[in-house]
Design an enzyme around this catalytic site. Structure first.
Site, PDB file in Angstrom:
ATOM      1  N   TYR A 275       0.853  -1.193   0.000  1.00  0.00           N
ATOM      2  CA  TYR A 275       0.000   0.000   0.000  1.00  0.00           C
ATOM      3  C   TYR A 275       0.886   1.239   0.000  1.00  0.00           C
ATOM      4  CZ  TYR A 275      -4.118  -2.866   1.111  1.00  0.00           C
ATOM      5  OH  TYR A 275      -5.142  -3.770   1.077  1.00  0.00           O
ATOM      6  N   GLU A 276       0.421   2.306  -0.639  1.00  0.00           N
ATOM      7  CA  GLU A 276       1.271   3.488  -0.787  1.00  0.00           C
ATOM      8  C   GLU A 276       1.529   4.203   0.534  1.00  0.00           C
ATOM      9  OE1 GLU A 276      -0.859   5.722  -3.708  1.00  0.00           O
ATOM     10  OE2 GLU A 276      -2.246   6.586  -2.280  1.00  0.00           O
ATOM     11  N   SER A 277       0.809   3.804   1.566  1.00  0.00           N
ATOM     12  CA  SER A 277       1.079   4.353   2.898  1.00  0.00           C
ATOM     13  C   SER A 277       2.381   3.818   3.480  1.00  0.00           C
ATOM     14  CB  SER A 277      -0.072   4.008   3.836  1.00  0.00           C
ATOM     15  OG  SER A 277      -0.335   2.610   3.807  1.00  0.00           O
ATOM     16  N   GLY A 278       3.025   2.881   2.800  1.00  0.00           N
ATOM     17  CA  GLY A 278       4.319   2.400   3.248  1.00  0.00           C
ATOM     18  C   GLY A 278       4.287   1.039   3.913  1.00  0.00           C
TER      19      GLY A 278
END
Lengths: 252, 274, 274, 252
Positions: D50-53
């Protein structure tokens, strides 16, 4: 003779240059001893930053290497090596950086790369490490080095880390944002840059050091202040604190 | 997915003659056992890359594995010179050693660019130093917004990265902590990778200051307890400072070094502590 | 060294009319209470910067605090539009809103460049998109080694960064964990910073996946429990998903929004949960 | 009528496109549902990024936002947002990226920025987010979007994320290293790029979908395969697994 060594005098002089709350980029050897001496005496809130990525390390004993476990275990933050250089050193967050030198010239330029020709060196030295960017980006730099003609040379064989380049204005021209070396602490005393020319001048001497000795042990025609400050010898308290740090078995 | 194999097998499969090899670990977690196995398998013509060559590359250089060294600080930390490195540079023994020399900041950024799939990185550095004229992989670059002159360094993408870590799980996920240096970047920048570990565990519980390399970013994991010796693995082993001091005398002399090589490397099997 | 002060005092000292303000927190740890205090102190002409404007900037924009928005994704996550943001862009209400628009990768790199003291960052991105022609802070750059064309984005250095974290110690060292987004970069890129925290503790024990911002990198710390609501602080509060859904109706209508502003912001004191 | 919704059919079709061990860059909504469906059915080793890391997140329930706590708590690694884009997405480590679209054209170019003129939009959409670099750098892209004339347009009002640009060869010319969108999954079936022209062609249909419906709901003169594949409807097992994921209260 005095009851302290030249290394001890240099270390104490370097520690005195640090004030409480400063951030300090530290290498192994005398710089680490000086920074830790300051931290355990007059500057309890000194922030020690090691290039291994430990910020705010508080070792109880002197580390033998820059990556000793005790540094990570006592640090406020442990980060990667790219981050320590990019986010912490490069933007000029660090107040003081310490450097050593195999050769240093009158403008504070430092060689730790080769003696002789780069392609065919007579002595291959370790090289740059973190020094070029410490020299470029710390708000100021303190050099600690023993003074002799082999080290204090008219012209360094190789510029590993820039002091004042060819003199006044050169740092600005090169885009270096830190102010450069403000003191060179040696076993004879302290050299500081002339405000006009940036040439290093012997402005303070340790007790009993004669001007003749300074000239003898400097490879350029060194300027000596008309009335050089005489530096107080290490106090009993400073020596005791330093010897506690260095007498401990090296941190593991 | 990483394969869990013996160290000998990992080196044999991952490291080829002529490869560019990065063995990383900043004082902590230096993959000595893997380095020794590379010597033992007599790999040749390697381009060795490492910020701090340290004893590990002194040994590889002295053993004749290296054609070229890419580095930023080549000393024995707290002790002095790397005599095998110096002998190679100063006297071409056992073979001439080409060097490509950077600062720490430059090397760290070269790995970071490699890990990020970029051909170069930008930093404030090198201006006014002699390194610029000696090193092809340093060039000026102009900021397209401000016109400011900065420095570009080319990315590195080694054929193989080799690191040591505290733990892996059985799926090959790797965890290291303490001073983690540039190891993540080294592995992510490389085509292949070997990770030696102190321990293989059922599952990796989260740890403070830990870096996790998912199994799918690692080629081979080998179980090599004390595989960092004389460097150390925080919470597992301690740094053998005496070894670093003793190395000075061993490495200073070609014959003493040769005996060390025979006795400590060639005549012992993979993964034994040296 | 960070000063520990009230939220009202922190905002009053750190945020000035006309400032560029970055309030960061990627879904997690969004500094809502601080945002509300900025509204309450009626700051004007702000340039607001944030990867995901989210409800927090919808509220600031609707309240008339903003002159310009720098962002990369302006929606109500999982719900839909940000109606106050849309009203400002589409109809200039309550005031025209200048926009500077990037991708997430671009914004993240702009903060990273700001934190690193560089004037720009390099990435593979934007090629072929319409963003290039609409945004001055995106330019082409050529690799000096390979000749490859890449993209440069200009660094950001906000006047103030505002974040929410789980904890600080009494010296003002800040610790956050879980999804930590771009907050370290936001604080390190900014001239001043405010950190609201769930808790002030005697000392910070190490935590997995934690970011620590040393006290000397932070200007003000304010103790504001639940200061991320309706976002959350892992291990302290949970995300108020219903609030995000309910916001849609509140924000859709100017009058409903005005009532929310009066009742939930202007008529309550600093640090109260909204 | 069928006993499943269009969203369910699309989600199942997307899940089927994922094979075990793949790495998958996931956004919230149908992509997250599809990836988690695949992970809990035929692809247990699917790696969700996920692009949240969060790398390797294994949520037991569908997260409502991209930054839900459950993603960090179940991840193999949690890293910063700059790192997720620079070290993980950009170098092409991710096998599949999912994208949605407000508008999509026949070359798979996507608009999520504005309807109308950029300076004076009739609808201001959320904007780019991570999409442009997902479109550029994932090894391949799967687009999930409902098919209608408002969305499937001859020319997108704004190119937020590049598909095949103006056609064959354009990705290479633009230096985009991923292969681009390989499937557009809609509520009518699946479009795939023509190997020669890169124009999206309807090559598979859900049960009962007529060619006329496809044409009616596409804003360009869409090509339909001579004998389009008929996609099997969701199995009972797929539907049960999906409904378990979506029926749970949203993850907190």
């Amino acid at each position: 003779m005095s009851d302290y060594t030249a290394d001890e005098m240099m270390t104490v002089a370097a520690a005195r240059a640090l004030t409480d709350g400063m951030t300090c980029f530290v290498g192994i050897g005398l710089p680490s001893a000086a920074a830790n001496l300051a931290r355990t005496t007059h500057a309890p809130n000194l922030v020690l930053v090691y290039e291994s990525g430990t910020i705010g390390a508080k070792p109880g004993r002197l580390p033998l290497s820059i990556g000793d476990g005790i540094l990570a275990q006592t640090a406020d933050a442990v980060i990667s090596v790219p981050e320590i250089f990019n986010y912490w050193l490069q933007p000029g967050r660090i107040d003081v950086g310490f450097l050593g030198a195999a050769q240093i010239d009158k403008y504070g330029n430092i060689n730790t790369t080769v003696v002789g020709d780069y392609g065919h060196p007579s002595v291959r030295l370790p090289g740059a490490g973190g020094a070029p960017e410490i020299a470029a980006s710390c708000k100021e730099v303190i050099v600690i080095v023993r003074q002799n003609r082999r080290t204090f040379v008219e012209k360094v064989d190789f510029v590993t880390s820039v002091g004042y380049g060819a003199g006044h204005g050169d740092r600005e021209r090169l885009g270096l944002r830190g102010r450069g070396p403000r003191q060179v602490i040696t076993d004879l005393g302290v050299l500081t840059p002339d405000p006009r020319t940036c040439e290093f001048t012997m402005t303070a001497l340790f007790p009993g050091v004669a001007a003749g000795t300074v000239r003898e042990r400097t490879g350029w025609d060194v300027a000596i202040a008309a009335a050089p400050q005489v530096l107080p010898p290490p106090s009993a308290a400073e020596l005791a604190a330093l010897r506690t740090l260095t007498a401990s078995p090296p941190a593991r | 997915m990483a394969q869990i194999v013996s160290l000998a097998e990992a080196v044999s499969r991952a490291v080829r003659d002529g490869d560019t090899v990065a063995m990383e670990g900043f004082t902590h977690l230096i993959p000595f056992a893997a380095g020794h196995e590379v010597i033992r398998q007599r790999r040749r013509e390697l381009t060795l890359m490492r910020m701090t060559p340290d004893l590990i590359y002194d040994q590889l250089i002295g053993a004749g594995c290296a054609r070229k060294l890419i580095f930023s600080w080549g000393g024995n930390p707290g002790v002095g010179s790397l005599h095998r490195f110096r002998d190679a540079v100063e006297h071409g023994w056992p073979a001439p050693l080409e060097i490509e020399e950077h600062s720490h900041a430059g090397m760290a950024n070269r790995y970071a660019a490699g890990a990020a799939g970029l051909p170069f990185a930008v930093l404030r550095g090198y201006n006014g130093t002699g390194l610029v004229t000696q090193t092809e992989s340093i060039k000026q670059i102009t900021c397209p917004f401000t016109g400011e002159q900065l420095t570009a360094v080319s990315a590195v993408n080694p054929d193989v990265a080799i690191i040591h870590a505290q733990r892996a799980d059985r799926a090959g996920n790797v965890q290291l902590w303490g001073i983690t240096g540039v190891q993540k970047e080294a592995v992510l920048s490389a085509r292949r990778s070997i990770v030696t570990v102190e321990e293989i565990v059922a599952s990796l519980d989260p740890r403070p200051n830990a870096v996790v390399l998912p199994s799918w970013t690692v080629s081979y994991v080998a179980h090599v307890p004390d595989g960092a010796h004389p460097s150390y693995a925080l919470d597992y082993t301690v740094r053998d400072n005496d070894y670093y001091v003793a190395w000075d005398a061993i490495a200073r002399d070609r014959e003493t070094f040769g005996r060390w090589l025979d006795e400590q490397i060639y005549e012992v099997s993979a993964g034994s502590p040296a």
